[in-house]
Design an enzyme around this catalytic site. Structure first.
Site, mmCIF file in Angstrom:
data_model
loop_
_atom_site.group_PDB
_atom_site.id
_atom_site.type_symbol
_atom_site.label_atom_id
_atom_site.label_comp_id
_atom_site.label_asym_id
_atom_site.label_seq_id
_atom_site.Cartn_x
_atom_site.Cartn_y
_atom_site.Cartn_z
ATOM 1 N N GLN A 106 -17.731 -7.593 -1.409
ATOM 2 C CA GLN A 106 -16.797 -8.422 -2.171
ATOM 3 C C GLN A 106 -16.386 -9.700 -1.453
ATOM 4 O O GLN A 106 -15.531 -10.442 -1.928
ATOM 5 C CB GLN A 106 -15.565 -7.606 -2.576
ATOM 6 C CG GLN A 106 -14.635 -7.244 -1.444
ATOM 7 C CD GLN A 106 -13.611 -6.214 -1.880
ATOM 8 O OE1 GLN A 106 -13.941 -5.071 -2.198
ATOM 9 N NE2 GLN A 106 -12.343 -6.607 -1.912
ATOM 10 N N HIS B 223 0.838 -1.207 0.000
ATOM 11 C CA HIS B 223 0.000 0.000 0.000
ATOM 12 C C HIS B 223 0.877 1.262 0.000
ATOM 13 O O HIS B 223 0.567 2.245 -0.671
ATOM 14 C CB HIS B 223 -0.888 0.039 1.253
ATOM 15 C CG HIS B 223 -1.838 -1.104 1.389
ATOM 16 N ND1 HIS B 223 -1.745 -2.025 2.401
ATOM 17 C CD2 HIS B 223 -2.911 -1.474 0.644
ATOM 18 C CE1 HIS B 223 -2.723 -2.912 2.278
ATOM 19 N NE2 HIS B 223 -3.446 -2.608 1.225
ATOM 20 N N GLN C 142 -8.026 -7.831 -10.814
ATOM 21 C CA GLN C 142 -8.774 -6.657 -10.345
ATOM 22 C C GLN C 142 -8.413 -5.422 -11.171
ATOM 23 O O GLN C 142 -9.284 -4.646 -11.584
ATOM 24 C CB GLN C 142 -8.439 -6.437 -8.869
ATOM 25 C CG GLN C 142 -8.894 -5.111 -8.287
ATOM 26 C CD GLN C 142 -8.654 -5.066 -6.796
ATOM 27 O OE1 GLN C 142 -9.365 -5.704 -6.041
ATOM 28 N NE2 GLN C 142 -7.668 -4.321 -6.357
HETATM 29 P P1 AMP Z 1 -6.215 -4.261 -0.426
HETATM 30 O O1 AMP Z 1 -6.116 -3.415 0.800
HETATM 31 O O2 AMP Z 1 -5.624 -5.629 -0.253
HETATM 32 O O3 AMP Z 1 -7.576 -4.249 -1.050
HETATM 33 O O4 AMP Z 1 -5.259 -3.571 -1.501
HETATM 34 C C1 AMP Z 1 -5.404 -2.213 -1.842
HETATM 35 C C2 AMP Z 1 -4.519 -1.917 -3.036
HETATM 36 O O5 AMP Z 1 -3.174 -2.224 -2.707
HETATM 37 C C3 AMP Z 1 -4.877 -2.757 -4.258
HETATM 38 O O6 AMP Z 1 -4.760 -1.957 -5.429
HETATM 39 C C4 AMP Z 1 -3.836 -3.839 -4.228
HETATM 40 O O7 AMP Z 1 -3.539 -4.387 -5.500
HETATM 41 C C5 AMP Z 1 -2.638 -3.075 -3.702
HETATM 42 N N1 AMP Z 1 -1.660 -4.002 -3.120
HETATM 43 C C6 AMP Z 1 -1.885 -4.943 -2.160
HETATM 44 N N2 AMP Z 1 -0.758 -5.655 -1.921
HETATM 45 C C7 AMP Z 1 0.193 -5.151 -2.760
HETATM 46 C C8 AMP Z 1 1.575 -5.464 -3.008
HETATM 47 N N3 AMP Z 1 2.208 -6.431 -2.342
HETATM 48 N N4 AMP Z 1 2.230 -4.742 -3.931
HETATM 49 C C9 AMP Z 1 1.595 -3.755 -4.627
HETATM 50 N N5 AMP Z 1 0.312 -3.410 -4.441
HETATM 51 C C10 AMP Z 1 -0.386 -4.100 -3.524
#
Ligand code: AMP
Length: 282
Positions: free
Chosen positions: A63, A39, A155
């Protein structure tokens, strides 16, 4: 200065209106919180490219299917606020489920075809929930740019199709997957893993790399490349493979021969923890 979260749609609209009146470009990072280095990479990139940055923290019930981890999903708003403050975030939108869904939701965004493979069949309704909440958040925040991680590649492709097909003007910026030193993709769900399972978790990425290496060495048959990946996971009692697939990078449909750019993607369950990862080739 401490960063105060904004919980209501009316208030966040007021704040984002102030930015647009001044002609400031707003970057937006939608998250479910429990912020980690993945993030942070998205937020950092938004900070470099935009005048102001908004982060949303919302564990979206729409979701999750009933048997999934909605209730146990890690939540730590205090820590997330500190992370956002340290990265210079201007606005944190942290609505309640009631604020986002005050009445039964009857309108949804459904993206066909792109959700037929990979995570789609294993998480019925998931991408509908994601696409719907992201459109709601875009309409609430009205950002110029929004940042999404390649870790959730399907996604990212689904959201891009929503933008294209529904004529939204927000610009989507993909950000490369951030990993731990052993290759495991950073994820809020990694916190569920006990040390034993954590030590097995990087095998998912290694399996994808093994498939990728076969393709890089000239193998055109996706079935054989997939087998090379699956071999690494076979015999691991703790690991249950949901899928390991090689699909066209744009359509996310399985390929018969690897002659164009592909996504090598996988999902496993380690105990009750579900992990996903992918590699783009070339
Ligand atoms: P989430 O909180 O898991 O829904 O993720 C929020 C955003 O952070 C989404 O766009 C994810 O793809 C991105 N994200 C989560 N983990 C990673 C990671 N390891 N590297 C890059 N982006 C990430």
């Amino acid at each position: 200065m401490s960063l105060r979260p904004i919980h209501t749609i009316s208030r966040i609209r007021l704040e984002t209106d102030r930015f647009s009146e001044k002609g400031l470009r707003l970057g937006f990072v939608p998250t479910m919180g429990a912020l980690h280095r993945g993030h942070e990479a998205l937020i950092g990139r938004a900070g470099l490219e935009c005048d102001r940055v908004a982060v949303s923290i919302f564990v979206n019930p729409l979701q999750f299917s009933p048997e999934e981890d909605l209730r146990s999903y890690p939540r730590n708003l205090e820590n997330d606020l500190q992370v956002c403050a340290s990265l210079g975030v201007d606005l944190v939108f942290a609505p309640s489920p009631e604020e986002m869904y005050p009445a039964r939701q009857l309108a949804y965004v459904d993206v066909e075809s792109l959700t037929e493979h990979l995570c789609g069949p294993f998480r019925p309704g998931h991408f509908r929930g994601v696409a719907t909440v992201v459109l709601k958040l875009f309409n609430i925040i009205r950002p110029a740019r929004a940042y999404f991680g390649e870790k959730d590649y399907q996604q990212l492709v689904v959201i891009r199709k929503v933008i294209a097909d529904l004529n939204l003007t927000v610009e989507i910026v993909p950000v490369a997957t951030v990993r731990e030193s052993d290759g495991l993709a950073c994820s809020s769900r990694n916190a569920y893993l006990d040390p034993e399972r954590r030590s097995k978790a990087p095998l998912l990425h290694r399996a994808l790399e093994a498939a990728r290496d076969e393709i890089a060495a000239g193998l055109k048959n996706p079935v054989a490349a997939r087998e090379a990946g699956l071999k690494l996971l076979a015999g691991e009692a703790e690991i249950e493979v949901e899928y390991l697939q090689i699909v066209d990078i744009a359509t996310l449909q399985p390929v018969n021969r690897v002659t164009r750019p592909v996504l090598i993607a996988g999902a496993v369950r380690i105990g009750s923890t579900r992990l996903i990862d992918n590699i783009v080739y070339p």
